[in-house]
Design an enzyme around this catalytic site. Structure first.
Site, PDB file in Angstrom:
ATOM      1  N   ASP A  13       0.809  -1.223   0.000  1.00  0.00           N
ATOM      2  CA  ASP A  13       0.000   0.000   0.000  1.00  0.00           C
ATOM      3  C   ASP A  13       0.843   1.275   0.000  1.00  0.00           C
ATOM      4  O   ASP A  13       0.455   2.303   0.567  1.00  0.00           O
ATOM      5  CB  ASP A  13      -0.961   0.020   1.217  1.00  0.00           C
ATOM      6  CG  ASP A  13      -1.860  -1.198   1.225  1.00  0.00           C
ATOM      7  OD1 ASP A  13      -2.246  -1.648   0.132  1.00  0.00           O
ATOM      8  OD2 ASP A  13      -2.172  -1.696   2.325  1.00  0.00           O
ATOM      9  N   LYS A  16       1.878   2.076  -5.055  1.00  0.00           N
ATOM     10  CA  LYS A  16       2.460   1.496  -6.282  1.00  0.00           C
ATOM     11  C   LYS A  16       1.542   1.719  -7.482  1.00  0.00           C
ATOM     12  O   LYS A  16       2.003   2.063  -8.568  1.00  0.00           O
ATOM     13  CB  LYS A  16       2.681  -0.029  -6.107  1.00  0.00           C
ATOM     14  CG  LYS A  16       3.646  -0.398  -5.002  1.00  0.00           C
ATOM     15  CD  LYS A  16       3.725  -1.893  -4.806  1.00  0.00           C
ATOM     16  CE  LYS A  16       2.462  -2.521  -4.299  1.00  0.00           C
ATOM     17  NZ  LYS A  16       2.046  -2.138  -2.943  1.00  0.00           N
ATOM     18  N   GLY A  40      -4.476  -4.476  -3.717  1.00  0.00           N
ATOM     19  CA  GLY A  40      -5.497  -3.455  -3.973  1.00  0.00           C
ATOM     20  C   GLY A  40      -4.762  -2.210  -4.427  1.00  0.00           C
ATOM     21  O   GLY A  40      -4.096  -1.554  -3.626  1.00  0.00           O
ATOM     22  N   HIS A  41      -4.788  -1.929  -5.713  1.00  0.00           N
ATOM     23  CA  HIS A  41      -4.038  -0.802  -6.272  1.00  0.00           C
ATOM     24  C   HIS A  41      -5.023   0.262  -6.755  1.00  0.00           C
ATOM     25  O   HIS A  41      -5.869  -0.009  -7.595  1.00  0.00           O
ATOM     26  CB  HIS A  41      -3.148  -1.270  -7.432  1.00  0.00           C
ATOM     27  CG  HIS A  41      -2.070  -2.231  -6.994  1.00  0.00           C
ATOM     28  ND1 HIS A  41      -1.179  -2.819  -7.850  1.00  0.00           N
ATOM     29  CD2 HIS A  41      -1.753  -2.690  -5.759  1.00  0.00           C
ATOM     30  CE1 HIS A  41      -0.361  -3.597  -7.167  1.00  0.00           C
ATOM     31  NE2 HIS A  41      -0.684  -3.543  -5.895  1.00  0.00           N
ATOM     32  N   GLN A 224       2.006  -6.172  -3.112  1.00  0.00           N
ATOM     33  CA  GLN A 224       2.453  -6.242  -1.717  1.00  0.00           C
ATOM     34  C   GLN A 224       3.719  -5.396  -1.545  1.00  0.00           C
ATOM     35  O   GLN A 224       3.847  -4.392  -2.221  1.00  0.00           O
ATOM     36  CB  GLN A 224       2.690  -7.712  -1.277  1.00  0.00           C
ATOM     37  CG  GLN A 224       1.398  -8.516  -1.132  1.00  0.00           C
ATOM     38  CD  GLN A 224       0.820  -9.010  -2.438  1.00  0.00           C
ATOM     39  OE1 GLN A 224       1.484  -9.683  -3.180  1.00  0.00           O
ATOM     40  NE2 GLN A 224      -0.445  -8.708  -2.707  1.00  0.00           N
TER      41      GLN A 224
HETATM   42  P1  GDP Z   1      -0.784   0.243  -3.560  1.00  0.00           P
HETATM   43  O1  GDP Z   1      -1.351  -1.028  -3.056  1.00  0.00           O
HETATM   44  O2  GDP Z   1       0.679   0.352  -3.292  1.00  0.00           O
HETATM   45  O3  GDP Z   1      -1.102   0.494  -5.016  1.00  0.00           O
HETATM   46  O4  GDP Z   1      -1.469   1.431  -2.743  1.00  0.00           O
HETATM   47  P2  GDP Z   1      -3.035   1.562  -2.362  1.00  0.00           P
HETATM   48  O5  GDP Z   1      -3.784   1.973  -3.570  1.00  0.00           O
HETATM   49  O6  GDP Z   1      -3.490   0.355  -1.629  1.00  0.00           O
HETATM   50  O7  GDP Z   1      -2.978   2.705  -1.268  1.00  0.00           O
HETATM   51  C1  GDP Z   1      -2.450   3.963  -1.553  1.00  0.00           C
HETATM   52  C2  GDP Z   1      -3.538   5.009  -1.281  1.00  0.00           C
HETATM   53  O8  GDP Z   1      -2.950   6.291  -1.227  1.00  0.00           O
HETATM   54  C3  GDP Z   1      -4.588   5.099  -2.385  1.00  0.00           C
HETATM   55  O9  GDP Z   1      -5.802   5.490  -1.820  1.00  0.00           O
HETATM   56  C4  GDP Z   1      -4.035   6.173  -3.310  1.00  0.00           C
HETATM   57  O10 GDP Z   1      -5.051   6.836  -4.061  1.00  0.00           O
HETATM   58  C5  GDP Z   1      -3.425   7.112  -2.296  1.00  0.00           C
HETATM   59  N1  GDP Z   1      -2.234   7.854  -2.764  1.00  0.00           N
HETATM   60  C6  GDP Z   1      -1.237   7.442  -3.593  1.00  0.00           C
HETATM   61  N2  GDP Z   1      -0.277   8.389  -3.672  1.00  0.00           N
HETATM   62  C7  GDP Z   1      -0.669   9.405  -2.875  1.00  0.00           C
HETATM   63  C8  GDP Z   1      -0.078  10.657  -2.509  1.00  0.00           C
HETATM   64  O11 GDP Z   1       1.026  11.019  -2.915  1.00  0.00           O
HETATM   65  N3  GDP Z   1      -0.777  11.432  -1.641  1.00  0.00           N
HETATM   66  C9  GDP Z   1      -1.976  11.066  -1.126  1.00  0.00           C
HETATM   67  N4  GDP Z   1      -2.580  11.892  -0.281  1.00  0.00           N
HETATM   68  N5  GDP Z   1      -2.566   9.908  -1.453  1.00  0.00           N
HETATM   69  C10 GDP Z   1      -1.909   9.076  -2.299  1.00  0.00           C
HETATM   70  P1  IMO Z   2      -0.891  -4.254  -2.190  1.00  0.00           P
HETATM   71  O1  IMO Z   2      -0.434  -4.833  -3.511  1.00  0.00           O
HETATM   72  C1  IMO Z   2      -0.882  -4.623   2.166  1.00  0.00           C
HETATM   73  C2  IMO Z   2      -0.918  -8.702   3.810  1.00  0.00           C
HETATM   74  C3  IMO Z   2      -2.166  -9.168   4.545  1.00  0.00           C
HETATM   75  C4  IMO Z   2      -1.529 -10.119   5.550  1.00  0.00           C
HETATM   76  C5  IMO Z   2      -0.394 -10.760   4.749  1.00  0.00           C
HETATM   77  C6  IMO Z   2      -0.758 -12.131   4.169  1.00  0.00           C
HETATM   78  O2  IMO Z   2      -2.186  -3.548  -2.248  1.00  0.00           O
HETATM   79  O3  IMO Z   2       0.200  -3.471  -1.556  1.00  0.00           O
HETATM   80  P2  IMO Z   2      -2.288 -12.895   2.142  1.00  0.00           P
HETATM   81  O4  IMO Z   2      -3.757 -12.734   1.903  1.00  0.00           O
HETATM   82  O5  IMO Z   2      -1.433 -12.328   1.066  1.00  0.00           O
HETATM   83  O6  IMO Z   2      -1.925 -14.311   2.464  1.00  0.00           O
HETATM   84  O7  IMO Z   2      -2.005 -12.054   3.488  1.00  0.00           O
HETATM   85  O8  IMO Z   2      -0.107  -9.862   3.698  1.00  0.00           O
HETATM   86  N1  IMO Z   2      -1.167  -8.206   2.433  1.00  0.00           N
HETATM   87  C7  IMO Z   2      -1.099  -6.906   2.091  1.00  0.00           C
HETATM   88  N2  IMO Z   2      -0.907  -5.801   2.842  1.00  0.00           N
HETATM   89  N3  IMO Z   2      -1.006  -4.522   0.830  1.00  0.00           N
HETATM   90  C8  IMO Z   2      -1.171  -5.628   0.048  1.00  0.00           C
HETATM   91  O9  IMO Z   2      -1.173  -5.576  -1.295  1.00  0.00           O
HETATM   92  C9  IMO Z   2      -1.270  -6.889   0.691  1.00  0.00           C
HETATM   93  N4  IMO Z   2      -1.459  -8.152   0.248  1.00  0.00           N
HETATM   94  C10 IMO Z   2      -1.384  -8.944   1.322  1.00  0.00           C
HETATM   95  O10 IMO Z   2      -2.813  -8.089   5.166  1.00  0.00           O
HETATM   96  O11 IMO Z   2      -0.942  -9.389   6.603  1.00  0.00           O
HETATM   97 MG    MG Z   3      -2.895  -1.688  -1.805  1.00  0.00          MG
END
Ligand code: GDP
Ligand code: IMO
Ligand code: MG
Length: 434
Positions: A13, A16, A40-41, A224
């Site tokens: 999270d 990416k 979850g991207h 991840q």
């Molecule tokens: P990922 O799993 O690495 O793709 O990240 P996620 O999408 O799970 O979580 C990142 C969250 O931060 C999302 O809600 C994005 O829209 C938000 N986000 C990404 N970059 C920025 C940033 O530079 N500033 C802020 N405020 N939000 C961001």
């Molecule tokens: P993105 O790509 C954050 C965490 C779960 C748990 C551990 C194992 O959005 O960054 P799993 O279901 O993979 O066996 O769970 O890994 N986890 C993540 N945490 N971002 C993710 O993906 C994750 N995918 C799995 O919360 O601790």
């Molecule tokens: Mg994510």
């Protein structure tokens, strides 16, 4: 530079999805190489929000090939739902390609995931319950289904006859619920996936390699983060795949010398979902403040993310194993309400200071963070000026924070993300594909 991997440097999270979406303007292929719909991207383009799980982020831009590589695990049923979501939001999946060797997530894997967590008792991993671990187990045990099986009726019948009785016994033994399928109904379900998704299934290793030979630009999309890596993360509180740069080669089917660069995505603070040690974790009101300000709630499970200060011991560990050529710092705008920002550069474990992340989770639980205090940029809010004027418009304290990260990681911060939107990105390098 025709190939670049984007890897999360913390516990996932990091943003990416946003960085990949920014960079993939110049890419021809976007390739997922590990993980599945546990990811979850989030991608925000104007008023459109895409929340992608199994699909590569490249589906958001028209004309790109979005590849699900052999190292991934794929839930075909969920993928169909996600395709519908993307199409409703104005995207297209014409460029989707799924490796014939990708492992399939089945209903029983999700049930077994939940059951395994119960067996872990007081020490659950806190998985996403998407069946990721049990699917990788079956792959390694050589009893898993692969996407290519959906295109061969004989293989499918033979495998179902072997696997289904075994899985039914497992479910019963672990009190994980009913399987819900006969051999015939499972065959029908799986051939229906083949009919709907078969046109996307191919040998993606050949596709990626031929594309590189032809001078196309390939972006590898990590899911991840480094600390969730099955070997080098905080085991057993990890996911079940190789999340680091090394995973690109096995998970996409390319030789190591075909990877030209690795971008590490570093959130300006640290978050973690699920269980496991977290040295710089904040507690109580302090944690809530960061969680709410950063909108730190999971895209896949909706769980609140644990929050803490930036931990450069973690990011340096990721850097050693991934060899970052570039860093993208994200969510730095979230830190605009602090006079002082502590950044962890070392741990103290049993009275000894170290810069190295320990392999033992028990040792990690005893680690105390050693902080360098950086001056904050409290009150700064002028993202618009930054979008227009670029890096020079950032407050001095923020530039110092970025320079500190560069010094500690010995790697340039080429991208600074100051908001969730595609436009809210400062690019200090620009020529990503030359
Ligand atoms: P990922 O799993 O690495 O793709 O990240 P996620 O999408 O799970 O979580 C990142 C969250 O931060 C999302 O809600 C994005 O829209 C938000 N986000 C990404 N970059 C920025 C940033 O530079 N500033 C802020 N405020 N939000 C961001
Ligand atoms: P993105 O790509 C954050 C965490 C779960 C748990 C551990 C194992 O959005 O960054 P799993 O279901 O993979 O066996 O769970 O890994 N986890 C993540 N945490 N971002 C993710 O993906 C994750 N995918 C799995 O919360 O601790
Ligand atoms: Mg994510």
């Amino acid at each position: 530079m025709p190939s670049l991997a984007v890897i999360g440097s913390q516990w996932g999270d990091e943003g990416k999805g946003k960085i990949i979406d920014y960079l993939d303007e110049g890419a021809d292929l976007i390739v997922r190489f590990q993980g599945g719909n546990n990811a979850g991207h989030t991608i925000i383009v104007g008023d459109r929000v895409f929340k992608l799980h199994g699909l590569p982020s490249g589906v958001v831009r028209p004309g790109k090939l979005a590849v699900i590589g052999n190292g991934t695990v794929v839930n075909m049923e969920d993928l169909l739902g996600e395709i519908a979501h993307v199409e409703e939001a104005g995207g297209s999946v014409d460029g989707l390609r799924i490796s014939d060797s990708a492992a399939l997530i089945m209903d029983y894997h999700e049930k077994l995931d939940g059951a395994e967590e119960k067996y872990r008792g007081k020490k659950p991993v806190g998985t996403t319950k998407k069946g990721i671990g049990p699917t990788y187990q079956d792959k390694i045990s050589r009893i898993g289904f692969r996407a290519g099986d959906l295109l061969e009726e004989d293989t499918l019948r033979e495998k179902i006859a072997m696997v289904l009785p075994y899985k039914k016994d497992m479910l019963a033994l672990m009190e994980a619920g009913e399987c819900g399928y006969t051999a015939e109904s499972l065959f029908e379900k799986m051939t229906s996936w083949g009919k709907k998704l078969g046109k996307y299934i191919c040998d993606t290793s050949v596709l990626v390699n031929e594309s590189l030979d032809a001078g196309k630009n390939v972006l590898f999309e990590g899911a991840q983060g480094a600390m969730l890596d099955i070997d080098h993360g905080t085991y057993p509180f990890v996911t079940s795949s190789a999340t680091m740069a090394g995973g690109v080669c096995t998970g996409a089917g390319i030789a190591p010398n075909r990877l030209d660069g690795v971008m590490g995505v570093v959130k300006a603070y640290t978050t973690r979902v699920g269980e496991g040690p977290f040295v710089t974790e904040l507690r109580g009101e302090e944690e809530k403040k960061l969680q709410i300000k950063g909108g730190e709630f999971g895209v896949t499970t909706g769980r609140g993310r644990r929050c803490g200060w930036l931990d450069l011991v973690v990011v340096n560990h990721a850097n050693r194993l991934c060899g970052f050529s570039s860093i993208a710092v994200t969510k730095i705008d979230v830190l605009n309400d602090y006079e002082v920002l502590p950044v962890c550069t070392e741990y103290e474990i049993d009275g000894v200071r170290t810069k190295y992340f320990p392999g033992s989770v028990r040792k990690l639980e005893r680690a105390k963070p050693i902080y360098t205090e950086m001056k904050g940029w409290k009150g700064w809010n002028d993202t618009e000026a930054v979008v227009k004027g670029g890096y020079d418009e950032l407050p001095r304290e923020m530039k110092d924070y970025i320079a500190f990260i560069e010094k500690e990681l010995k790697t340039p911060v080429d991208i600074v993300s100051v908001g969730p939107d595609r436009d809210q990105t400062i690019d200090r390098r620009k020529n990503w594909w030359n």
